[in-house]
Design a protein around this motif. Structure first.
Motif, PDB file in Angstrom:
ATOM      1  N   PHE A  36       1.067  -1.265  -0.068  1.00 34.82           N
ATOM      2  CA  PHE A  36      -0.138  -0.110  -0.329  1.00 34.82           C
ATOM      3  C   PHE A  36       0.427   1.229  -0.209  1.00 34.82           C
ATOM      4  CE2 PHE A  36      -2.439   3.262   1.525  1.00 34.82           C
ATOM      5  CZ  PHE A  36      -4.402   3.140   1.054  1.00 34.82           C
ATOM      6  N   GLY A  37       0.828   2.293  -0.718  1.00 37.74           N
ATOM      7  CA  GLY A  37       1.275   3.587  -0.541  1.00 37.74           C
ATOM      8  C   GLY A  37       1.118   4.728  -0.635  1.00 37.74           C
ATOM      9  N   ILE A  38       1.430   5.436   0.446  1.00 33.71           N
ATOM     10  CA  ILE A  38       1.166   6.905   0.591  1.00 33.71           C
ATOM     11  C   ILE A  38       1.482   7.899  -0.122  1.00 33.71           C
ATOM     12  CG2 ILE A  38      -0.024   8.363   1.968  1.00 33.71           C
ATOM     13  CD1 ILE A  38      -0.066   5.646   3.545  1.00 33.71           C
ATOM     14  N   VAL A  39       0.860   8.677  -1.256  1.00 30.19           N
ATOM     15  CA  VAL A  39       1.883   9.631  -1.569  1.00 30.19           C
ATOM     16  C   VAL A  39       1.154  10.475  -1.884  1.00 30.19           C
ATOM     17  CG1 VAL A  39       0.593   9.464  -3.950  1.00 30.19           C
ATOM     18  CG2 VAL A  39       2.745   9.707  -4.265  1.00 30.19           C
ATOM     19  N   GLY A  40       2.653  11.943  -1.932  1.00 26.62           N
ATOM     20  CA  GLY A  40       1.935  13.379  -1.343  1.00 26.62           C
ATOM     21  C   GLY A  40       3.367  14.042  -1.701  1.00 26.62           C
ATOM     22  N   TYR A  41       2.817  15.309  -1.632  1.00 22.85           N
ATOM     23  CA  TYR A  41       4.082  16.291  -1.739  1.00 22.85           C
ATOM     24  C   TYR A  41       4.436  16.942  -0.243  1.00 22.85           C
ATOM     25  CZ  TYR A  41       3.106  17.360  -6.351  1.00 22.85           C
ATOM     26  OH  TYR A  41       2.342  17.421  -7.397  1.00 22.85           O
ATOM     27  N   SER A  42       5.606  16.873  -0.396  1.00 22.11           N
ATOM     28  CA  SER A  42       6.016  17.391   1.574  1.00 22.11           C
ATOM     29  C   SER A  42       5.260  18.673   2.091  1.00 22.11           C
ATOM     30  CB  SER A  42       7.344  18.334   0.887  1.00 22.11           C
ATOM     31  OG  SER A  42       7.821  18.633   2.539  1.00 22.11           O
ATOM     32  N   SER A  47       4.673  11.093   6.728  1.00 23.83           N
ATOM     33  CA  SER A  47       5.281  11.016   8.312  1.00 23.83           C
ATOM     34  C   SER A  47       4.284  10.596   9.139  1.00 23.83           C
ATOM     35  CB  SER A  47       6.214  11.626   8.185  1.00 23.83           C
ATOM     36  OG  SER A  47       7.204  12.223   7.013  1.00 23.83           O
ATOM     37  N   THR A  48       3.799  11.398   9.638  1.00 21.79           N
ATOM     38  CA  THR A  48       2.830  11.620  10.621  1.00 21.79           C
ATOM     39  C   THR A  48       2.438  10.740  11.243  1.00 21.79           C
ATOM     40  OG1 THR A  48       2.611  13.882  10.563  1.00 21.79           O
ATOM     41  CG2 THR A  48       0.620  13.049  12.016  1.00 21.79           C
ATOM     42  N   THR A 170      13.660   4.846  -1.125  1.00 20.29           N
ATOM     43  CA  THR A 170      14.708   4.472  -2.307  1.00 20.29           C
ATOM     44  C   THR A 170      14.517   6.144  -2.816  1.00 20.29           C
ATOM     45  OG1 THR A 170      12.012   4.707  -3.749  1.00 20.29           O
ATOM     46  CG2 THR A 170      13.387   2.215  -3.133  1.00 20.29           C
ATOM     47  N   SER A 171      14.370   7.223  -1.605  1.00 15.55           N
ATOM     48  CA  SER A 171      14.827   8.137  -2.558  1.00 15.55           C
ATOM     49  C   SER A 171      16.141   9.334  -2.717  1.00 15.55           C
ATOM     50  CB  SER A 171      13.374   9.248  -1.294  1.00 15.55           C
ATOM     51  OG  SER A 171      12.542   9.286  -1.398  1.00 15.55           O
ATOM     52  N   ALA A 172      16.787   8.098  -1.272  1.00 16.13           N
ATOM     53  CA  ALA A 172      18.274   8.556  -1.957  1.00 16.13           C
ATOM     54  C   ALA A 172      19.604   7.980  -2.826  1.00 16.13           C
ATOM     55  CB  ALA A 172      19.078   8.254  -0.448  1.00 16.13           C
ATOM     56  N   LEU A 198       4.687   1.911   1.866  1.00 17.09           N
ATOM     57  CA  LEU A 198       4.966   2.811   2.646  1.00 17.09           C
ATOM     58  C   LEU A 198       5.057   3.785   1.495  1.00 17.09           C
ATOM     59  CD1 LEU A 198       5.652   3.122  -1.002  1.00 17.09           C
ATOM     60  CD2 LEU A 198       6.341   1.654  -1.452  1.00 17.09           C
ATOM     61  N   ILE A 199       5.515   5.137   1.845  1.00 16.52           N
ATOM     62  CA  ILE A 199       4.850   6.670   2.473  1.00 16.52           C
ATOM     63  C   ILE A 199       6.287   7.164   0.897  1.00 16.52           C
ATOM     64  CG2 ILE A 199       4.105   7.090   4.281  1.00 16.52           C
ATOM     65  CD1 ILE A 199       6.756   8.615   5.095  1.00 16.52           C
ATOM     66  N   THR A 200       5.940   8.189   0.143  1.00 16.92           N
ATOM     67  CA  THR A 200       7.039   8.871  -0.952  1.00 16.92           C
ATOM     68  C   THR A 200       6.763   9.380  -1.655  1.00 16.92           C
ATOM     69  OG1 THR A 200       8.098   8.106  -2.925  1.00 16.92           O
ATOM     70  CG2 THR A 200       5.572   6.922  -2.376  1.00 16.92           C
ATOM     71  N   HIS A 201       7.003  10.498  -2.076  1.00 13.22           N
ATOM     72  CA  HIS A 201       6.698  11.450  -3.075  1.00 13.22           C
ATOM     73  C   HIS A 201       6.782  11.340  -5.017  1.00 13.22           C
ATOM     74  CE1 HIS A 201      11.158  12.140  -2.968  1.00 13.22           C
ATOM     75  NE2 HIS A 201      10.741  12.750  -3.537  1.00 13.22           N
ATOM     76  N   GLU A 202       7.353   9.903  -4.486  1.00 12.18           N
ATOM     77  CA  GLU A 202       7.408   9.632  -5.891  1.00 12.18           C
ATOM     78  C   GLU A 202       6.485   8.881  -7.168  1.00 12.18           C
ATOM     79  OE1 GLU A 202      12.478   9.187  -6.379  1.00 12.18           O
ATOM     80  OE2 GLU A 202      11.568   8.285  -5.597  1.00 12.18           O
TER      81      GLU A 202
END
Ligand code: ADP
Ligand code: ADP
Length: 234
Positions: A36-42, A47-48, A170-172, A198-202
């Motif tokens: 399950f992915g959670i996506v969104g801008y900064s 993270s919360t 994987t952001s780094a 997972l949380i990601t902005h991508e």
């Protein structure tokens, strides 16, 4: 009942400059075995949300239930027990630089009192699982970013968790290493049935391995569903 259920969850932070609403009216259900992915801008609240799932923070309102346990009410020993059942993977790996790869992977087992022979054997198996057989005595500084994250994944699996939480895992990493890392996570999900949030902005990360996605904006879930449906809309 779903494996993870959030009902009417809100989280506010009180700061010197006022109250910040990080999450608002969150309704979320995640089935066991899903990626399950959670996506969104900064600043969207990802993270919360992750910190509510791992019990590091408590919701201001609403309920967080994981595996039939009301996480939002766990305290002390019960909370520590609950947290052992969750594997965490971080953007910057969070490895201990003065310890070998074998010792890094064995660390979660050491912390819960597993004997030395047993924990080193388990760590050896896990390093092999992530493709680092033969590198047991190496130190994190000798590895590439992708290899470091493999160690992070092996360590997260040490306590045989049913849930893996990935924080921008994987952001780094560069695109090639990102694909390899995501393929490894997908493989672990398939073989072991572990649920992955997972949380990601991508967006690309979501498209590559997630079954379901929630899109967050300003503390709310603004879209949710199968990845195929959410991303194929005009
Ligand atoms: P994301 O992970 O999507 O970047 P966060 O959950 O980190 O979003 O942040 C959501 C909002 O909550 C932001 O406005 C952020 O500044 C605020 N926030 C996050 N953590 C704290 C904190 N510990 N104290 C105060 N405000 C916070
Ligand atoms: P991320 O991209 O993971 O959200 P940040 O750099 O926004 O990382 O935040 C790093 C840490 O600072 C997090 O633990 C977050 O909770 C905290 N934080 C974020 N915003 C605030 C804020 N406005 N006040 C206090 N702490 C914050």
């Amino acid at each position: 009942m779903s494996y993870i259920e959030l009902h009417q969850v809100a989280k506010t932070y009180v700061t010197k400059s006022g109250t910040v609403t990080a999450l608002n009216s969150i309704e979320l259900a995640i089935e066991s075995g899903t990626i399950f992915g959670i996506v969104g801008y900064s600043g969207a609240g990802k993270s919360t949300l992750l910190r509510l799932l791992n019990g590091l923070e408590q919701a201001t309102e609403g309920s967080v239930v994981i595996d039939k346990q009301l996480v939002s009410s766990l305290k002390g020993k019960d909370l520590r027990e609950f947290r052992k059942g969750i594997g965490m993977i971080f953007q910057h790996f969070n490895l201990l630089w003065s310890r070998t790869l074998l010792e890094n992977v064995a660390l979660p087992l050491e912390l819960i009192g597993v004997g030395k022979a047993e924990r080193l054997e388990k760590a050896r198996e896990l390093l092999a699982l992530v493709g680092l057989e033969g590198r047991e005595e190496a130190y994190p500084s000798q590895l590439s970013g992708g290899q470091k994250q493999r160690v992070g994944i092996a360590r997260a699996l040490a306590t045989e968790p049913k849930l893996l939480l990935c924080d921008e895992a994987t952001s780094a990493l560069d695109p090639q290493t990102t694909s390899e890392t995501l393929a490894l996570l997908a493989d672990i999900n398939k073989k072991m049935g572990v649920t992955i949030v997972l949380i990601t902005h991508e967006m690309e990360v979501i498209r590559t391995i997630c079954h379901k996605v929630a899109v967050m904006e300003q503390g709310k879930i603004v879209e949710m569903g199968d990845v195929i449906n959410v991303f194929s809309r005009p």
